[in-house]
Design a protein around this motif. Structure first.
Motif, mmCIF file in Angstrom:
data_model
loop_
_atom_site.group_PDB
_atom_site.id
_atom_site.type_symbol
_atom_site.label_atom_id
_atom_site.label_comp_id
_atom_site.label_asym_id
_atom_site.label_seq_id
_atom_site.Cartn_x
_atom_site.Cartn_y
_atom_site.Cartn_z
ATOM 1 N N ARG A 1 44.522 32.297 31.303
ATOM 2 C CA ARG A 1 45.426 32.789 32.339
ATOM 3 C C ARG A 1 44.649 32.998 33.633
ATOM 4 O O ARG A 1 43.429 33.105 33.629
ATOM 5 C CB ARG A 1 45.994 34.139 31.884
ATOM 6 C CG ARG A 1 46.595 34.126 30.489
ATOM 7 C CD ARG A 1 48.086 33.913 30.552
ATOM 8 N NE ARG A 1 48.639 33.657 29.230
ATOM 9 C CZ ARG A 1 49.045 34.615 28.387
ATOM 10 N NH1 ARG A 1 48.900 35.874 28.711
ATOM 11 N NH2 ARG A 1 49.575 34.292 27.227
ATOM 12 N N PRO A 2 45.384 33.131 34.747
ATOM 13 C CA PRO A 2 44.701 33.443 36.013
ATOM 14 C C PRO A 2 44.157 34.875 36.015
ATOM 15 O O PRO A 2 44.742 35.759 35.381
ATOM 16 C CB PRO A 2 45.798 33.280 37.064
ATOM 17 C CG PRO A 2 47.083 33.375 36.321
ATOM 18 C CD PRO A 2 46.828 32.940 34.912
ATOM 19 N N ALA A 3 43.051 35.078 36.714
ATOM 20 C CA ALA A 3 42.479 36.425 36.835
ATOM 21 C C ALA A 3 43.183 37.140 37.996
ATOM 22 O O ALA A 3 42.564 37.546 38.959
ATOM 23 C CB ALA A 3 40.970 36.339 37.071
ATOM 24 N N ASP A 4 44.513 37.270 37.865
ATOM 25 C CA ASP A 4 45.294 37.820 38.970
ATOM 26 C C ASP A 4 45.482 39.328 38.803
ATOM 27 O O ASP A 4 44.985 39.922 37.848
ATOM 28 C CB ASP A 4 46.645 37.093 39.068
ATOM 29 C CG ASP A 4 47.436 37.193 37.767
ATOM 30 O OD1 ASP A 4 47.133 38.073 36.928
ATOM 31 O OD2 ASP A 4 48.351 36.367 37.579
ATOM 32 N N TYR A 5 46.210 39.944 39.718
ATOM 33 C CA TYR A 5 46.300 41.399 39.686
ATOM 34 C C TYR A 5 47.170 41.909 38.533
ATOM 35 O O TYR A 5 47.038 43.053 38.130
ATOM 36 C CB TYR A 5 46.758 41.939 41.045
ATOM 37 C CG TYR A 5 45.671 41.770 42.083
ATOM 38 C CD1 TYR A 5 44.497 42.514 42.001
ATOM 39 C CD2 TYR A 5 45.785 40.818 43.091
ATOM 40 C CE1 TYR A 5 43.462 42.331 42.910
ATOM 41 C CE2 TYR A 5 44.755 40.636 44.016
ATOM 42 C CZ TYR A 5 43.602 41.394 43.914
ATOM 43 O OH TYR A 5 42.578 41.207 44.807
ATOM 44 N N GLY A 6 48.056 41.069 38.022
ATOM 45 C CA GLY A 6 48.779 41.452 36.815
ATOM 46 C C GLY A 6 47.817 41.671 35.659
ATOM 47 O O GLY A 6 47.942 42.618 34.885
ATOM 48 N N HIS A 7 46.817 40.789 35.558
ATOM 49 C CA HIS A 7 45.815 40.955 34.503
ATOM 50 C C HIS A 7 44.831 42.070 34.835
ATOM 51 O O HIS A 7 44.268 42.680 33.928
ATOM 52 C CB HIS A 7 45.119 39.616 34.224
ATOM 53 C CG HIS A 7 46.010 38.649 33.501
ATOM 54 N ND1 HIS A 7 46.745 37.692 34.130
ATOM 55 C CD2 HIS A 7 46.317 38.549 32.181
ATOM 56 C CE1 HIS A 7 47.467 37.019 33.238
ATOM 57 N NE2 HIS A 7 47.222 37.520 32.049
ATOM 58 N N TRP A 8 44.612 42.333 36.111
ATOM 59 C CA TRP A 8 43.820 43.523 36.483
ATOM 60 C C TRP A 8 44.541 44.763 35.962
ATOM 61 O O TRP A 8 43.918 45.653 35.380
ATOM 62 C CB TRP A 8 43.690 43.632 38.013
ATOM 63 C CG TRP A 8 42.584 42.831 38.612
ATOM 64 C CD1 TRP A 8 42.322 41.508 38.407
ATOM 65 C CD2 TRP A 8 41.597 43.307 39.537
ATOM 66 N NE1 TRP A 8 41.226 41.135 39.158
ATOM 67 C CE2 TRP A 8 40.767 42.205 39.861
ATOM 68 C CE3 TRP A 8 41.338 44.530 40.135
ATOM 69 C CZ2 TRP A 8 39.689 42.316 40.745
ATOM 70 C CZ3 TRP A 8 40.272 44.637 41.016
ATOM 71 C CH2 TRP A 8 39.461 43.537 41.313
ATOM 72 N N LEU A 9 45.849 44.806 36.159
ATOM 73 C CA LEU A 9 46.628 45.979 35.742
ATOM 74 C C LEU A 9 46.540 46.166 34.224
ATOM 75 O O LEU A 9 46.279 47.268 33.740
ATOM 76 C CB LEU A 9 48.091 45.810 36.194
ATOM 77 C CG LEU A 9 49.087 46.870 35.746
ATOM 78 C CD1 LEU A 9 48.666 48.260 36.187
ATOM 79 C CD2 LEU A 9 50.489 46.534 36.290
ATOM 80 N N ALA A 10 46.744 45.085 33.494
ATOM 81 C CA ALA A 10 46.696 45.182 32.028
ATOM 82 C C ALA A 10 45.297 45.598 31.561
ATOM 83 O O ALA A 10 45.151 46.409 30.635
ATOM 84 C CB ALA A 10 47.091 43.842 31.404
ATOM 85 N N THR A 11 44.276 45.055 32.210
ATOM 86 C CA THR A 11 42.898 45.396 31.852
ATOM 87 C C THR A 11 42.629 46.868 32.126
ATOM 88 O O THR A 11 42.039 47.584 31.303
ATOM 89 C CB THR A 11 41.914 44.515 32.649
ATOM 90 O OG1 THR A 11 42.194 43.142 32.356
ATOM 91 C CG2 THR A 11 40.470 44.828 32.296
ATOM 92 N N LEU A 12 43.094 47.334 33.269
ATOM 93 C CA LEU A 12 42.902 48.736 33.629
ATOM 94 C C LEU A 12 43.612 49.648 32.629
ATOM 95 O O LEU A 12 43.043 50.636 32.160
ATOM 96 C CB LEU A 12 43.421 48.984 35.046
ATOM 97 C CG LEU A 12 43.352 50.427 35.536
ATOM 98 C CD1 LEU A 12 41.919 50.951 35.525
ATOM 99 C CD2 LEU A 12 43.947 50.542 36.949
ATOM 100 N N GLU A 13 44.852 49.303 32.265
ATOM 101 C CA GLU A 13 45.588 50.113 31.293
ATOM 102 C C GLU A 13 44.836 50.192 29.978
ATOM 103 O O GLU A 13 44.767 51.255 29.355
ATOM 104 C CB GLU A 13 46.986 49.525 31.063
ATOM 105 C CG GLU A 13 47.936 49.797 32.217
ATOM 106 C CD GLU A 13 49.334 49.233 31.972
ATOM 107 O OE1 GLU A 13 50.306 49.887 32.366
ATOM 108 O OE2 GLU A 13 49.445 48.133 31.384
#
Lengths: 214, 108
Positions: free
Chosen positions: B52-64
């Motif tokens: 997947r792209p390293a986009d901010y949606g994945h930043w959010l999931a990673t942070l959670e």
């Protein structure tokens, strides 16, 4: 994940999308627990929205083009050399500058995620973070460059550098021909973001006249 | 892959907020950039499906994921607070600032 949501509920109230609500949830919880300061968050957004970007890296490149001693220091130890221009900080603690020559063209990628030299380039473009670039920059760099409109002589080797959280690369492109006598500011205006990633070349046609004041 | 036209740093304000949260938490030492890159790298490589792209949606999931793991904010509290924001949003007249206090179930 941020689907434009249907225009229901407009008559009854505001329209926070699920992702917006999740981000607000995290932020409000972290503020309450004292992990983050709302003013610091605003300052960070403002900094990366308005102050940090590829114009900073362009200054580094232009200086290297006019000052051979600076260029030598930049290639030997980039982080302190970039700091001479008051550029540095978060995401640029361990910078490495790689120089393009007629023999070698350098291309930077982060195959893991999206590591990028923030202090000199700002935040990465969408394509830099996307799977096609992350994968193909390594497997088929010449094909990638062709998609960006860059065609290099067959004799030019392409070296791909994989940025990480620890080490982040920037490309020192070749100074365009016909720019003798240009001021540093005029030279900096030729340096694009993509030229410093390696997916582009500096602008060949001057956008500023050489006699423009700095 | 697209061409070299200029792009905005953030496609939406929530992306900027996620970015600022992550940077701020890294600044304060909750995690290092090395840890962050490793977690984000794992999040964008789900088992059995394409990268997947390293986009901010994945930043959010990673942070959670990190916040839950470190017992800073567990999934249930985040879900409950998300629902509260959605209720607050629906209760806020269009065009006015959305405040958590606007949630009909809000208790200070």
């Amino acid at each position: 994940m941020t689907h434009a949501h249907a225009d229901h509920d407009h008559d009854h109230g505001s329209d926070l999308s699920p992702v917006e609500a999740r981000v607000r949830a995290l932020e409000s919880l972290l503020v309450e627990k004292g992990y983050v300061d709302p003013a610091a968050l605003d300052a960070l957004v403002e900094m990366y929205e308005t102050r940090i970007g590829p114009h900073l890296g362009a200054r580094v490149v232009a200086r290297a083009w006019v000052d051979p001693a600076f260029r030598a220091r930049l290639l030997a130890d980039a982080t302190p050399t970039i700091a001479e221009l008051d550029i540095g900080g978060r995401g640029g603690e361990h910078m490495v500058a790689v120089e393009n020559t007629p023999e070698v063209h350098n291309l930077v990628v982060c195959t893991l995620c999206s590591c990028y030299p923030w202090p000199v380039l700002g935040l990465p473009p969408v394509w830099y973070k996307a799977p096609p670039y992350r994968a193909r920059a390594v497997i088929d760099p010449r094909g990638v460059l062709a998609e960006f409109g860059v065609s290099l002589p067959e004799t030019t080797r392409i070296t791909v550098w994989d940025s990480t959280a620890e080490t982040r690369f920037m490309v020192l492109p070749m100074r365009p021909a016909g720019t003798e006598g240009f001021s540093e500011a005029a030279l900096a205006a030729l340096v694009t973001r993509d030229a410093m990633i390696g997916t582009g070349l500096p602008r060949a046609v001057p956008v500023l006249a050489p006699e423009m004041p700095a | 892959m697209t061409g070299p036209e200029p792009e905005k740093n953030f496609a939406a304000p929530w992306e900027a907020q996620v970015f600022a949260l992550v940077v701020s938490l890294q600044d304060s030492g909750l995690f290092t950039w090395g840890e962050w890159a490793e977690r984000l790298g794992a999040a964008i490589r789900p088992a059995g499906s394409a990268e997947r792209p390293a986009d901010y949606g994945h930043w959010l999931a990673t942070l959670e994921g990190i916040l839950a793991e470190r017992a800073v904010a567990d999934g249930a509290s985040v879900a409950a607070r998300t629902e509260a924001w959605l209720r607050a949003s629906r209760a806020t007249p269009h065009g006015e600032p959305i405040r958590l206090e606007n949630d009909p179930h809000y208790r200070a």
